[in-house]
Design an enzyme around this catalytic site. Sequence first.
Site, short mmCIF file in Angstrom:
data_model
loop_
_atom_site.label_atom_id
_atom_site.label_comp_id
_atom_site.label_asym_id
_atom_site.label_seq_id
_atom_site.Cartn_x
_atom_site.Cartn_y
_atom_site.Cartn_z
N LYS A 13 36.22 -54.86 -11.94
CA LYS A 13 37.36 -55.12 -12.85
C LYS A 13 36.93 -56.64 -13.31
O LYS A 13 37.01 -57.13 -14.44
CB LYS A 13 38.53 -55.33 -11.82
CG LYS A 13 39.01 -53.97 -11.21
CD LYS A 13 40.29 -54.20 -10.31
CE LYS A 13 40.03 -54.96 -9.22
NZ LYS A 13 39.17 -54.49 -7.98
N ARG A 88 49.50 -54.33 -8.12
CA ARG A 88 48.58 -53.78 -6.89
C ARG A 88 49.80 -52.63 -6.03
O ARG A 88 49.08 -52.27 -5.10
CB ARG A 88 48.14 -54.67 -5.95
CG ARG A 88 46.53 -54.68 -5.83
CD ARG A 88 46.37 -55.90 -5.11
NE ARG A 88 44.90 -55.72 -4.56
CZ ARG A 88 43.85 -56.35 -5.27
NH1 ARG A 88 43.88 -56.96 -6.59
NH2 ARG A 88 42.64 -56.41 -4.67
N ARG A 127 26.93 -58.37 -3.14
CA ARG A 127 27.58 -59.67 -3.73
C ARG A 127 27.59 -60.66 -2.72
O ARG A 127 27.47 -61.88 -2.99
CB ARG A 127 28.98 -59.31 -4.42
CG ARG A 127 29.61 -60.59 -4.98
CD ARG A 127 31.05 -60.45 -5.73
NE ARG A 127 31.87 -59.82 -4.59
CZ ARG A 127 33.07 -59.34 -4.97
NH1 ARG A 127 33.20 -59.30 -6.42
NH2 ARG A 127 33.90 -58.99 -4.18
N ARG A 135 32.60 -64.57 -0.28
CA ARG A 135 34.03 -64.25 -0.04
C ARG A 135 34.31 -64.09 1.47
O ARG A 135 33.79 -63.24 2.08
CB ARG A 135 34.46 -63.34 -0.83
CG ARG A 135 34.87 -63.94 -2.46
CD ARG A 135 35.14 -62.77 -3.40
NE ARG A 135 36.14 -61.92 -3.08
CZ ARG A 135 36.60 -60.96 -3.98
NH1 ARG A 135 36.46 -61.13 -4.98
NH2 ARG A 135 37.73 -60.24 -3.48
N ARG A 146 40.05 -53.04 2.87
CA ARG A 146 40.42 -53.09 1.65
C ARG A 146 40.65 -51.85 0.85
O ARG A 146 41.55 -51.67 -0.24
CB ARG A 146 39.73 -53.99 0.87
CG ARG A 146 40.00 -55.71 1.00
CD ARG A 146 38.70 -56.32 0.96
NE ARG A 146 38.40 -56.72 -0.68
CZ ARG A 146 37.11 -57.02 -0.83
NH1 ARG A 146 36.06 -57.29 -0.13
NH2 ARG A 146 36.85 -57.29 -2.09
P1 AP5 Z 1 33.41 -57.14 -9.62
O1 AP5 Z 1 33.36 -57.32 -10.89
O2 AP5 Z 1 33.40 -58.46 -8.90
O3 AP5 Z 1 34.20 -56.17 -8.84
P2 AP5 Z 1 35.99 -56.26 -8.79
O4 AP5 Z 1 36.69 -55.05 -9.12
O5 AP5 Z 1 36.43 -57.44 -9.58
O6 AP5 Z 1 35.94 -56.48 -7.12
P3 AP5 Z 1 36.73 -57.50 -6.16
O7 AP5 Z 1 35.89 -57.40 -4.93
O8 AP5 Z 1 37.25 -58.58 -7.08
O9 AP5 Z 1 38.00 -56.63 -6.05
P4 AP5 Z 1 39.44 -56.72 -5.32
O10 AP5 Z 1 40.48 -55.83 -5.78
O11 AP5 Z 1 38.96 -56.36 -3.68
O12 AP5 Z 1 39.57 -58.32 -5.09
P5 AP5 Z 1 40.62 -59.31 -5.67
O13 AP5 Z 1 40.10 -60.46 -5.96
O14 AP5 Z 1 41.44 -58.73 -6.90
O15 AP5 Z 1 31.89 -56.30 -9.18
C1 AP5 Z 1 31.47 -56.40 -7.86
C2 AP5 Z 1 30.03 -56.52 -7.53
O16 AP5 Z 1 29.49 -55.26 -8.20
C3 AP5 Z 1 29.45 -57.52 -8.46
O17 AP5 Z 1 28.41 -58.08 -7.67
C4 AP5 Z 1 29.08 -57.08 -9.88
O18 AP5 Z 1 28.00 -57.82 -10.35
C5 AP5 Z 1 28.83 -55.69 -9.38
N1 AP5 Z 1 28.86 -54.63 -10.53
C6 AP5 Z 1 30.10 -54.63 -11.45
N2 AP5 Z 1 29.68 -53.57 -12.22
C7 AP5 Z 1 28.73 -53.08 -11.98
C8 AP5 Z 1 28.25 -51.89 -12.66
N3 AP5 Z 1 28.62 -51.21 -13.57
N4 AP5 Z 1 26.94 -51.29 -11.94
C9 AP5 Z 1 26.38 -52.00 -10.95
N5 AP5 Z 1 26.95 -53.19 -10.27
C10 AP5 Z 1 28.01 -53.57 -10.93
O19 AP5 Z 1 41.86 -59.49 -4.29
C11 AP5 Z 1 41.31 -60.05 -3.06
C12 AP5 Z 1 42.49 -60.11 -2.31
O20 AP5 Z 1 43.52 -60.93 -2.81
C13 AP5 Z 1 43.37 -58.57 -1.77
O21 AP5 Z 1 42.68 -57.96 -1.10
C14 AP5 Z 1 44.51 -59.30 -1.53
O22 AP5 Z 1 44.50 -59.65 -0.37
C15 AP5 Z 1 44.88 -60.43 -2.45
N6 AP5 Z 1 45.57 -59.86 -3.73
C16 AP5 Z 1 44.92 -60.02 -5.15
N7 AP5 Z 1 45.84 -59.75 -5.84
C17 AP5 Z 1 47.07 -59.19 -5.32
C18 AP5 Z 1 48.11 -58.65 -5.72
N8 AP5 Z 1 48.28 -58.35 -6.94
N9 AP5 Z 1 49.20 -58.35 -4.55
C19 AP5 Z 1 48.72 -58.43 -3.54
N10 AP5 Z 1 47.57 -59.01 -2.96
C20 AP5 Z 1 46.58 -59.30 -3.86
MG MG Z 2 37.41 -59.31 -8.74
#
Ligand code: AP5
Ligand code: MG
Length: 188
Positions: A13, A88, A127, A135, A146
């Site tokens: 994402k 979410r 990562r 993180r 997660r």
């Molecule tokens: P990356 O692009 O970073 O993936 P991502 O989908 O952004 O993964 P996240 O870990 O950020 O998702 P998340 O939903 O768990 O975390 P968030 O910060 O939203 O890619 C991942 C890796 O893969 C990278 O190293 C990249 O280089 C590699 N990659 C990417 N594409 C690739 C490809 N095509 N091929 C190969 N490699 C690839 O949320 C964190 C926490 O915050 C949640 O758990 C929750 O506690 C809280 N939170 C956030 N939003 C909310 C909400 N709306 N409601 C409640 N709690 C929330």
């Molecule tokens: Mg992310």
Amino acid sequence: MIMILMGPPGAGKGTQAKRLMDKYGYVQLSTGDMLRAEIAAGSDLGKKAEAIISAGNLVSDDIMVGMIAKRLDAPDASKGVILDGFPRTVPQAEALDRMLSDKGRKINIAIELKVEADELIKRILNRAKESGNARADDNEETLRKRLDVYKSQTAPILPYYKGKGLLTQVDGMADMDTVTNQIEAALN
Ligand code: AP5
Ligand code: MG
């Protein structure tokens, strides 16, 4: 233009949101990044969110909806917005609909990045290894939590957007450029 980027942790994402931001000048609204900024700043909200995020749970809907509402009102969000990690839960999705209809705006597309669990684990652990400052939630135990939370609380939004005719599924297992091309094709 309002695009929702959905998908489990590690689906890409953030990676894709940044690419679309650079190419089209859209703004990426990542609720995860916003929460991590609150934690880094040591705010009351950050203190509350820290333990929740480290455990792999979700921060409350009220807090998240308030955070996005404020951000959508900022001048830079008047053109194109990519929502990364929000909504979410179904209540967040419903709140977003109400919020947008009050502003006379609407969601154009919801993209689901589909990636298998083994690949997600590989990406996140990689990562964590490559980042000098991993993180707090990028470890195998929290990642599994997660993934469970995604299945039980977030995946139910997919039929919500499908029912509205807004959902497009993209093969997130492909390489990054191919994924970007698929998203751009869905946008046009
Ligand atoms: P990356 O692009 O970073 O993936 P991502 O989908 O952004 O993964 P996240 O870990 O950020 O998702 P998340 O939903 O768990 O975390 P968030 O910060 O939203 O890619 C991942 C890796 O893969 C990278 O190293 C990249 O280089 C590699 N990659 C990417 N594409 C690739 C490809 N095509 N091929 C190969 N490699 C690839 O949320 C964190 C926490 O915050 C949640 O758990 C929750 O506690 C809280 N939170 C956030 N939003 C909310 C909400 N709306 N409601 C409640 N709690 C929330
Ligand atoms: Mg992310």
